[in-house]
Design a protein around this motif. Sequence first.
Motif, PDB file in Angstrom:
ATOM      1  N   HIS A  53     127.048  77.959  79.363  1.00  0.00           N
ATOM      2  CA  HIS A  53     127.650  76.654  79.105  1.00  0.00           C
ATOM      3  C   HIS A  53     127.983  76.592  77.617  1.00  0.00           C
ATOM      4  CE1 HIS A  53     127.455  72.012  79.941  1.00  0.00           C
ATOM      5  NE2 HIS A  53     128.675  72.487  80.060  1.00  0.00           N
ATOM      6  N   GLU A 142     124.045  72.860  76.399  1.00  0.00           N
ATOM      7  CA  GLU A 142     122.815  73.028  77.166  1.00  0.00           C
ATOM      8  C   GLU A 142     123.131  73.576  78.563  1.00  0.00           C
ATOM      9  OE1 GLU A 142     118.928  70.459  78.707  1.00  0.00           O
ATOM     10  OE2 GLU A 142     120.606  69.446  77.738  1.00  0.00           O
ATOM     11  N   VAL A 144     122.606  74.311  82.515  1.00  0.00           N
ATOM     12  CA  VAL A 144     122.000  73.578  83.633  1.00  0.00           C
ATOM     13  C   VAL A 144     121.778  74.612  84.730  1.00  0.00           C
ATOM     14  CG1 VAL A 144     122.222  71.640  85.227  1.00  0.00           C
ATOM     15  CG2 VAL A 144     123.306  71.532  82.966  1.00  0.00           C
ATOM     16  N   ALA A 150     119.090  69.841  87.614  1.00  0.00           N
ATOM     17  CA  ALA A 150     120.487  69.398  87.563  1.00  0.00           C
ATOM     18  C   ALA A 150     120.659  68.007  88.145  1.00  0.00           C
ATOM     19  CB  ALA A 150     121.380  70.387  88.302  1.00  0.00           C
ATOM     20  N   ALA A 155     119.733  64.790  83.237  1.00  0.00           N
ATOM     21  CA  ALA A 155     120.360  66.114  83.207  1.00  0.00           C
ATOM     22  C   ALA A 155     121.696  66.075  82.480  1.00  0.00           C
ATOM     23  CB  ALA A 155     120.566  66.627  84.629  1.00  0.00           C
ATOM     24  N   THR A 156     122.030  67.172  81.826  1.00  0.00           N
ATOM     25  CA  THR A 156     123.369  67.335  81.263  1.00  0.00           C
ATOM     26  C   THR A 156     124.372  67.413  82.403  1.00  0.00           C
ATOM     27  OG1 THR A 156     122.544  68.494  79.323  1.00  0.00           O
ATOM     28  CG2 THR A 156     124.852  68.856  79.917  1.00  0.00           C
ATOM     29  N   ILE A 158     127.642  68.556  84.057  1.00  0.00           N
ATOM     30  CA  ILE A 158     128.547  69.690  83.859  1.00  0.00           C
ATOM     31  C   ILE A 158     129.996  69.237  83.857  1.00  0.00           C
ATOM     32  CG2 ILE A 158     129.261  71.913  84.812  1.00  0.00           C
ATOM     33  CD1 ILE A 158     126.457  72.102  86.072  1.00  0.00           C
ATOM     34  N   ASN A 166     125.870  65.677  88.773  1.00  0.00           N
ATOM     35  CA  ASN A 166     125.840  67.058  89.260  1.00  0.00           C
ATOM     36  C   ASN A 166     125.621  67.170  90.762  1.00  0.00           C
ATOM     37  OD1 ASN A 166     126.207  68.131  86.649  1.00  0.00           O
ATOM     38  ND2 ASN A 166     124.014  67.986  86.219  1.00  0.00           N
ATOM     39  N   GLN A 364     125.647  73.629  88.951  1.00  0.00           N
ATOM     40  CA  GLN A 364     124.820  74.255  87.928  1.00  0.00           C
ATOM     41  C   GLN A 364     125.688  75.260  87.161  1.00  0.00           C
ATOM     42  OE1 GLN A 364     123.144  77.190  91.413  1.00  0.00           O
ATOM     43  NE2 GLN A 364     121.699  76.541  89.900  1.00  0.00           N
ATOM     44  N   THR A 365     125.251  75.645  85.996  1.00  0.00           N
ATOM     45  CA  THR A 365     126.044  76.576  85.186  1.00  0.00           C
ATOM     46  C   THR A 365     125.708  78.016  85.563  1.00  0.00           C
ATOM     47  OG1 THR A 365     124.402  76.396  83.417  1.00  0.00           O
ATOM     48  CG2 THR A 365     126.347  74.961  83.269  1.00  0.00           C
TER      49      THR A 365
END
Length: 792
Positions: A53, A142, A144, A150, A155-156, A158, A166, A364-365
Motif C-alpha cells: 500500500h 498503512e 491492510v 480490515a 481500519a485504514t 483501501i 473495506n 485487503q492490500t
Amino acid sequence: MAVDQLHEGHEGIGAAMPRVGARRLVEGRARYTDDLELPRMVHVAFLRSPYAHARMVSIDAALAKAAPGVVSVTTGADLRAHCEPFMGVLSHLPGMVSAPQWPLAFDIGRWQGEPVVMVAAQSRALAEDALALIDVHWEPLEPVVDPEAALSANATVIHPELEKGNLAYEALVNRGDFAREQELATLNLSLDISTTRVTAVSLEPRGLVADWDAGRGELTVWMGTQVPHMMQSVLAQHLRLPENRVRVVAVETGGSFGLKIHAYPDEFAAVMLSRLLARPVKFIADRLESFSSDVHARAHRAKVSIAVAHDLRIRAFAVEGLLGIGAYSKHPRGSVNEVRHVVNLLGAPYQMAALHAHVRVAFQTKTPYGMYRGVGHPVACLLTEVAVECAARQLGVDPVDFRLRNFHPDGAYPIQLLSGTQVEGLSHEACMHKLVSMMDYPALRREQAEARACGRYLGIGLASFVENSNHGSATYGRGGAPIAANDGCTVRLQADGTVLCASGAADTGQGAETALSQIVAHELDLPLSSVRMQMGDTASAPISGGNWGSRGTGVAGEAALQAARALKEEVIRCASVLWDVPAEQLQLRGAQLVDGRSAQAVGTLAQLCHAAYVRPDLFKSGPVPQLAVTRFYAQRDYDGGIYTNGVQASLVEVDVRTGRVNLLKHWIVDDCGVVINPAMADEQLRGAVVQGIGQALYEGCLYDEAGQLMNATMAEYLTPMAGEMPDICVGHVVTPTRSSALGAKGVAEAGLTGAIAAVVNAVNDALSPLDALVTDLPITPDRIFKAIRAID
C-alpha cells in the motif's frame, strides 16, 4: 522513414520510439520503413509495486526511455484516457461492491505486484533492463493485511470512495430454527477451521500476443484463456470497440484451473499498447511475477457448528466465516463466488432441519482473489466433512455408518436444499457403498488397529462432496457479466466426407477437444480420425461460454451432439433425394449410406458430399443440401447448475516424531453422469486429487505483516511432487442428468473438492489416539507438533 512519436495525444507513450521495420499507419496515412531494420513485434515487461500500500509521488522514466531497444514507456496516466475501468461487481448479489480498477495503477499501489509502469522493447530482456532504470518515488501507506482488522472500525480504508469501507460483500442464509435445534441436540460441536491462500501454479503462465491492424480497424489477440468469447466482449467494451472488430483466439495452453478466466490489468495494458503502437505486442508472465499477479483463492476463517440428535441424526449446520479478497473484486466474475458456494452447499449431502450461514468478505492490500479449480466447493466440503467426522468420533460412531444414516436418500431427488439450492439428482448412498467395497473398508480398519498396537499412527479419512457443473444463467449472466450461458457448435461435412467442427469451448489440457470429437464421431458413426474439432476462435466459432465450472463436456458437448444429430438428419434427407431411396430406410454406417431393408450400401458419404458441393443439380427436389449445421445448447432446467457428487477416502500414516504425513493410498468414487472418455475422466479426477492434497498438506501464499508475499518462488511455494503422491483409485456411479440428451455432468473439479477434507480427516483420525486435532491448513509438521503439545 523514422517514426519518432505516435499520432497526436499519444506522445507520452510513443516518446523515444526507434525506427521500426514494418508498415505503419500514423495519422491516417500509410508509412513505410526499411524491412530490414528492427523486428516489428515488441515485448513488454512491468514495473510492479514493491509495497502492499503506497502512494506514487512521482515517476522518472527518462533513462528507461533512452535505454537500448526500448520502444515505449507507459504509465497509468498514459492509458487512462483510452479505456474504461474494470468493475468486478455482479448486480444480482445485493450489497456487492468494488472500486474501479485501471490497467496500470496511476495514483496508489494497493498490493505488492500491482502493475505500475509498462516498458515495451525489442526483447523481454531489454524491457527488463529498462525497468531497472525507472525511479518511482513512493510514499508508503498503512497496509491492510488481516481481513478481521480490515473490517474493524478504525481500519485504514483501501478505497475511500466506497461507503462500506473495506466490506466487499456479506452473505447470509437462515433456514429453520438453529437455536432450537441446538437446545434439543445430544451433541453440539463447534470447530475453528482456517485455510491459507493458494494460487493455481499452472504449468504454463499467462500470456498473449496482441496485434492491432490499423488499416482494418481490427484487433486480434492470441492468448491462453478458457473463455475466448468472454474476453472478446470484455476487450471490446473496455477498449471501446465493436465486438466484430475484436478476435480472440484461445491457443492451446498448459493448464489453467480457473486462473485464465479473468481480465488481468497487465494483459489489458499489453493489448492497449498494441492498438496505440499499431504493432504486435507480446506479454508472457514469468513465474516470479505470476505469484503476485495471478489470482489467489481459498483463504477462509470459519467457525463451523453441527448439532446431532440422540438418534444420531444431524439436525443443523452453521458457519460464521470471513475471507479477504485482495485489493479489488476481479472483473468480470467478481471475487465472492467462494462465499456463495459455502452458504449454499454447507451440509449439502445431509438431511437437516436448520441452516445458518453468514460469511463476510473484506478488501485487503493483497493480490486480488479469483476462481481456482472448484471455487468454493472444496471449502464447503471441508467445513462440512471435518465437522461430520469429528461428530462421529465424539459420538463413538463409525464415520461410514454415520454418513449413510444422514445422507439424502438417492431416491429422494430432485430436492431443494435448505439454502434454496435446487438439486436434480445425487447418489451419495451408492457412491459410499462402492467406495467401501473398493477400499475394503473393514480390512483397512483392522489393519489400522494392528498398526496402532505397534505404535504406528495410521488414519482413514472420508469426505462426501457435491460439485456444481453445467451452469445456467443465474451464475453470471443474471448479474450482468458478459459470459454466455449457452455453447454453440458448428459441424460441417467437407467434400471428401470428413468432418470439420468449430466450438466456442477451449482446451487448456483437460481433453475437451477429444471428448467433443468423440461425441460427433459417435453420432455420425465415423472414425475419430475423420473428425477435426477447432476450438476457441471467436472469428469462426459460435458464441459460447467457454470452459469453466466443469461445463465443457456437459454444455459444449451437448451442443456438439445436437449439431451432429441435425447434420445426420440432413445427410439422410439428401441421400434419399440423390439415390431415390425412402429416407426412413436409410442409415449412416461407417461413412456409407445403407439401405436398412436390403443391408446394401447405396453410396458413400464422400460421394454424397462431392455431389452436394460440386453437382447440386443432381438434387432434383427439396432445398439445396445444407451440410453445415450450427446448434446451441443452454442448461435451463436448473438455474444454479447441475450438481455432481461423490465420496473420497484417504489412508495416511503420521510420524509423530517428525510430523511428516505419508500418503499411502487414496480412493474416489465420482458420479458425473454419462462418462464420455473413461481414461480422461479418471485422469482428471486424479490430477484434481493431487491439487487437493497440495492444499491440505503443502501449499500456501505466505504474507508478512507488511503485506509482502514471502514465498513467491517454486523453491518456497510447496506443490506436491510425484514422490509424495499415493496410488489414486477411481470408481464411478452413473446418474445421467435429464437436462440434456447427452446426460453428462462435469468431472474436472470433483477430485479436488473432496480431497482436501479426506486428507485432513485422515490426519486427524491418525492423531485421534493422542486426542490431537489440526484444523489450520496446510497441515504442516509444525502444526502437527503444536496440536500434540496442546494435549500434553
